[in-house]
Design a protein around this motif. Structure first.
Motif, short mmCIF file in Angstrom:
data_model
loop_
_atom_site.label_atom_id
_atom_site.label_comp_id
_atom_site.label_asym_id
_atom_site.label_seq_id
_atom_site.Cartn_x
_atom_site.Cartn_y
_atom_site.Cartn_z
N ALA A 1 0.05 8.09 -0.77
CA ALA A 1 -0.66 7.11 0.06
C ALA A 1 -0.33 7.31 1.54
O ALA A 1 -1.20 7.20 2.40
CB ALA A 1 -0.30 5.69 -0.37
N ARG B 1 5.35 5.57 -1.58
CA ARG B 1 4.22 6.29 -2.21
C ARG B 1 3.77 7.38 -1.25
O ARG B 1 2.95 7.16 -0.37
CB ARG B 1 3.11 5.29 -2.50
CG ARG B 1 3.49 4.28 -3.57
CD ARG B 1 2.35 3.30 -3.79
NE ARG B 1 1.10 4.00 -4.05
CZ ARG B 1 -0.08 3.40 -4.02
NH1 ARG B 1 -0.16 2.14 -3.73
NH2 ARG B 1 -1.17 4.10 -4.28
N GLN C 1 0.82 -1.21 0.00
CA GLN C 1 0.00 0.00 0.00
C GLN C 1 0.86 1.27 0.00
O GLN C 1 0.47 2.30 -0.52
CB GLN C 1 -0.87 -0.05 1.26
CG GLN C 1 -1.90 1.04 1.36
CD GLN C 1 -2.55 1.02 2.74
OE1 GLN C 1 -2.40 0.07 3.51
NE2 GLN C 1 -3.28 2.09 3.05
N PHE C 2 2.05 1.17 0.60
CA PHE C 2 2.84 2.39 0.79
C PHE C 2 4.11 2.45 -0.05
O PHE C 2 4.88 3.40 0.06
CB PHE C 2 3.21 2.55 2.28
CG PHE C 2 2.00 2.70 3.15
CD1 PHE C 2 1.20 3.83 3.03
CD2 PHE C 2 1.65 1.72 4.06
CE1 PHE C 2 0.07 3.97 3.81
CE2 PHE C 2 0.52 1.86 4.85
CZ PHE C 2 -0.28 2.98 4.72
N GLU D 1 -2.22 10.33 2.80
CA GLU D 1 -3.65 10.05 2.94
C GLU D 1 -3.91 9.24 4.21
O GLU D 1 -4.80 9.54 4.99
CB GLU D 1 -4.09 9.23 1.71
CG GLU D 1 -5.56 9.31 1.39
CD GLU D 1 -5.84 8.53 0.12
OE1 GLU D 1 -6.68 7.62 0.19
OE2 GLU D 1 -5.19 8.79 -0.92
N TYR D 2 -3.06 8.22 4.41
CA TYR D 2 -3.20 7.36 5.58
C TYR D 2 -2.97 8.16 6.86
O TYR D 2 -3.74 8.07 7.82
CB TYR D 2 -2.20 6.21 5.48
CG TYR D 2 -2.23 5.26 6.64
CD1 TYR D 2 -3.33 4.43 6.87
CD2 TYR D 2 -1.16 5.20 7.52
CE1 TYR D 2 -3.36 3.55 7.93
CE2 TYR D 2 -1.18 4.32 8.59
CZ TYR D 2 -2.28 3.50 8.80
OH TYR D 2 -2.31 2.65 9.86
#
Lengths: 431, 516
Positions: B381, B378, B370-371, B384-385
């Motif tokens: 990401a 990223r 995810q990252f 955002e997280y």
């Protein structure tokens, strides 16, 4: 309890770092000028006019084009000086990067000279021993360059491993490996057949790599900067700086390395293999110092004087100065390296054109490095802070001062680093 | 002394600003002669700033300080000492290898012809210690004596210098319940003898017990000063936090499921001495229950957790997490296998202070797909997280996700760790002193989170030195003493006093929760 709301911290912080470095440079140059003035005033043979010329050279030496018919200094674009500056900057940028990478990951790589020597030996052996009649010269060049990097990496990883596995201070290990390298490399060349016997007026020199037809392509830079020694190496150095910058700021690998440097315990807690990170960051640092040596000797017009193991290559130590001046920013290292080699040119011009000599630039560099080491202080001074105080207590509320700092018996406990926030001591206290 | 003014120290309308923050805003604190005056406030309320002003570490922008009715100018700590103001720090300022006597006279030594003469000093210290009931062994080295005695040495240091105003900064944080009792007696004694005492704390129980009056600070302002006898804990906490606070978190009965963590015969060597720090410890933590290891600091809890979380190697024993043997597994493996860890020391282990908040929030998962993308972080990401966690867990900071964590308050730093660890949604949460140094508002919040996690079927292993926390949260309590589990109780089946006896090693029981 309102929130701190202004420009992002890093922005102002970055601006202040640059200003602090520029200020160090300016004070260094002014200091050098003052010394010239003092020398002129105390010497019978020198007059104020000569001092004025020398001072002008301190600031504008790069653009000096010699003297005109009337004997006055002339200034203008001097392609030879600029080219030579870039040529000399190449290894400095790389050793500077080497030190900066280690710093960023919490290690002090004072082993750059040793790694540089290891790189020198590996590069010269590969470049001179592989016959270009069999292997194309450009392949030999690449092999020699990689061998230099690899040798530096190996040499750098020795203190790294000692630190990671046995917790031996890397500074001590680096100093030891420096001298081991100096003696080892001398010995290896001593028994080699690479000693320059063709020009028998010289003793103790190793062949230039151009002897085997291996040298860094000029890439047209020699046309741009006529009469200078510059070659494509400077572009390789800049490229490596960009690569290092990207690794450190954009990748998970860089995130891990910096995490280990900033807080090894927390990195371990997060499952980062701290020992591996320490070895790797020293290996990377070493490979950059090795690359510095490779690019310097692969230029084809430099030769290695091997019998002087009593001293370590200054390029390695100057890397520390470059990294300090650049506040360990890989991109700033490029500029800092170029600036330092500009001072070299200034020194040369001064020796050539005036009764003063190049040693004055060493004084200037010394002052600048001193001030660069104080850059934190200068930064806080630029920020207008007069005494240690918490920088930016956060919106959620911060008990501003460190209560530990109150004791009547320990005035030295005033938070030492200005611009750093208060929390640390407070938490430690809660144990 | 009859004509002396009512107040020995008055801090009137003190305002102290730091860039971007008003740490003290028009605070007035008046200390009566011979009273015990508590200073209560959350972390960040301005207690420490106010004390620093009193000690001359900071010059206030506005306001004056009066001693005995006279305006005084305190420019540095030496001025404060000259005015007979003394402080016992939470972390003692003692030279470990010196004797008690040497520590007491350090900095105020009598000399004869340049040589130390301790005879007079010894007599004076003995006299003081008898007068106030401060039992110490003058010839013992500080490193050999108990924490409680070390604190008495600190108090003697102040008295030896004839201080009249004694400041205690969170004095009970390091003590056992029995030692706290003793300290409270000493403080009462000091007040009876005419010393004026400022007692800084955020623990309501103590304040109710010991103080005559309380001044409450909130967000840099003075909420008010009231007589302790005329108030309640609930009122004080409301004044401190600004809203009603639940002092005891609501929780229903536990519904334990399968064992998530099983520890068998765990033995961990000590770093400090030859003995094992943890000796043959066995227990289980099941899904849906909170198991608490209680004990006085330094009885092997830390090492036990280190062995479970992988920070240190166990010499014997077995640790099983969700059916997998993780005794020798690397930390990353344990983390992936389902263990999240709120560490004891948030600055040493929990956070990288020079990293930004968002970088710290992904510290345990930056490597997840995810990252990252082929090794490149990223950043979108991550941002955002981080934003979502900041919002969800109400983590407050100066510049949001790009704040350097170092500049955040302790409570928000801890919230960031709790958010990071809980959000990973793993079956086991190891929480070591999760509320250490936090104020009631933040404690309430973290307790609620832990209970919510339990109710969501997580296994929670809690290690705490705070008895209130142990009593409030635990479904089962294990008491650790000198590396062994000496008692096991169900939550609610044991009193604080009893627990204290087990913690001090005065009692031990067979396992199986048998009461002694």
């Amino acid at each position: 309890m309102r929130q701190t709301n202004s420009a992002p911290l890093w922005k102002r912080d970055g601006v202040r770092s640059v200003l602090a470095s520029l200020l160090s440079i300016l004070i260094g140059l002014v200091g050098g000028s003052l010394i010239i003035l003092i020398v002129a005033l105390t010497s019978k043979n020198l007059n104020l006019h000569s001092a004025w010329e020398a001072i002008r050279l301190v600031f504008l030496g790069l653009f000096s084009t010699g003297r005109d018919a009337a004997g006055g200094l002339t200034f203008g674009f001097n392609p030879t000086s600029v080219g030579n500056m870039l040529f000399r900057a190449t290894p400095l940028i790389l050793t500077g990067l080497s030190v900066a990478v280690a710093f960023k990951t919490g290690l002090f790589n004072i082993g750059a000279p040793g790694q540089y020597l290891a790189g020198t030996a590996a590069t010269l052996f590969v470049a001179l021993e592989i016959p270009t009649t069999v292997v194309p010269a450009w392949i030999v060049w690449i092999l020699a360059f990689l061998a230099g990097m690899l040798a530096g990496a190996v040499w750098g990883s020795i203190p790294g491993m000692l630190k990671a596995l046995l917790n031996i201070n890397e500074v001590i290990a680096c100093i030891m490996t420096n001298w081991i390298a100096a003696n080892l490399v001398t010995w290896v060349f001593d028994i080699s057949n690479l000693k320059n016997v063709v020009e028998n007026t010289k003793s103790g020199y190793i062949y230039k790599t151009s002897f085997n037809g291996v040298q860094t392509p000029k890439l047209g830079l020699d046309k741009l900067f006529e009469g200078s020694q510059v070659n494509g190496g400077i572009l390789v150095a800049i490229l490596l700086a960009v690569v290092v910058y990207i690794i450190l700021t954009r990748t998970t690998f860089g995130y891990e390395l910096k995490a280990c440097g900033a807080n090894r315990h927390a990195a371990r807690y997060a499952g980062i293999r701290d020992k591996r990170s320490i070895v790797l960051s020293m290996a990377i640092a070493g490979s950059l110092s090795g690359a510095a040596a490779s690019l310097y000797y692969l230029s084809g017009n430099t030769e290695f004087f091997w019998s002087t193991y009593q001293s370590l290559p200054a390029t390695g130590f100057n890397g520390i100065a470059v990294a300090l001046l650049a506040v360990n920013n890989p991109i700033a290292v490029v500029f800092a390296g170029i600036f330092m080699s500009m001072l070299d040119i200034v020194g040369l011009q001064m020796t050539n054109l005036t009764a003063y000599n190049e040693y004055i630039t060493d004084v200037i560099i010394a002052v600048i490095v001193y001030l660069a080491a104080f850059s934190l202080v200068i930064k806080s001074w630029l920020a207008g802070g007069h005494r240690a105080k918490p920088a930016h207590p956060a919106g959620g509320g911060a008990d501003a001062p460190d209560p530990n700092a109150i004791p009547t018996d320990a005035p030295g406990e005033v938070p030492a680093a200005p611009g750093e926030a208060p929390a640390e001591g407070k938490e430690a206290r809660e144990k | 002394m009859d004509d002396a003014p009512e107040y020995i120290i008055e801090m009137l309308h003190i305002t102290k600003e730091f860039p971007g923050i008003r740490a003290n805003d028009d605070i007035t604190l008046q200390l009566r002669r011979g009273e015990i005056h508590a200073l209560l406030g959350e972390n960040g309320a301005g207690k420490s700033t106010l004390m620093s002003v009193l000690f001359g570490m900071y010059q206030p922008e506005e306001g004056i300080i009066k001693k005995d009715g006279q305006v005084v100018d305190i420019r540095d700590p030496n001025d404060a000492t000259a005015l007979h103001i003394g402080m016992v720090h939470q972390h003692f300022k003692l030279v470990e290898v010196f004797t008690v006597l040497d520590n007491i006279i350090l900095g105020a030594e009598d000399t004869k012809l340049g040589f130390l003469s301790k005879k007079e000093a010894r007599r004076k210290v003995q006299e003081i210690s008898e007068r106030y009931g401060l039992r110490v062994d003058l010839d013992a080295k500080v490193e050999d004596i108990t924490v409680g005695m070390q604190q008495r040495v600190e108090i003697l240091k102040m008295l030896y210098r004839d201080n009249e105003i004694l400041i205690f900064d969170e004095p009970t944080a390091v003590l056992t319940p029995q030692e706290i009792e003793e300290l409270i007696l000493i403080i009462r004694n000091l007040a009876k003898e005419g010393k004026s005492i400022l007692f800084i704390s955020h623990k309501l129980n103590e304040i109710m017990e010991v103080s005559d009056r309380v001044t409450v600070l909130r967000k840099g302002r003075c909420v008010g000063t009231i007589e302790t006898a005329k108030t309640t804990k609930e009122e004080l906490s409301r004044m401190m936090v600004g809203r009603p606070v639940q002092l005891v978190v609501d929780k229903g009965p536990a519904h334990p499921g399968e064992a998530v963590l099983t520890v068998e015969g765990l033995t961990v060597p000590s770093r400090l001495h030859k003995n094992d720090a943890v000796k043959d410890v066995s227990f289980q933590v099941r899904a849906g229950e909170i198991v608490c290891i209680a004990g006085i600091d330094g009885n092997g809890q830390t090492e036990c957790v280190y062995a479970i979380t992988g920070l240190e190697k166990a010499s014997r024993g077995k640790v099983t997490l969700c059916g997998r043997d993780i005794t020798d597994a690397p930390i990353r493996t344990r983390s992936k296998d389902g263990m999240s860890h709120i560490p004891e020391d948030r600055h040493k282990h929990g956070l990288i202070l020079d990293y930004t908040l968002e970088e710290n929030l992904v510290l345990q998962r930056y490597y997840e797909p995810q990252f990252q993308d082929h090794g490149f972080i990223r950043f979108d990401a991550v941002r955002e997280y981080a934003d979502s966690l900041i919002q969800q867990y109400d983590i407050r900071s100066g510049q949001g996700p790009v704040t350097r964590v170092r500049s955040m308050s302790g409570g928000n730093q801890q919230k960031a760790i709790v958010a990071r660890e809980i959000d990973r949604d793993l079956p086991l949460i190891v929480a070591v002193q999760p509320t250490r140094g936090l104020d009631v508002g933040a404690i309430e919040y973290i307790h609620k989170q832990l209970v919510a996690q339990r109710d969501a079927g997580k296994a929670v292993l809690l290690v705490s030195l705070e008895l209130d926390e142990v009593m409030n949260l635990s479904d089962r309590i294990l008491v650790m003493y000198e590396g062994e589990i000496v008692g096991e109780f169900r939550g609610g089946e044991v009193t604080v006093e009893e627990l204290g006896l087990y913690m001090a090693g005065a009692r031990r029981a067979q396992k199986e929760g048998k009461r002694a």
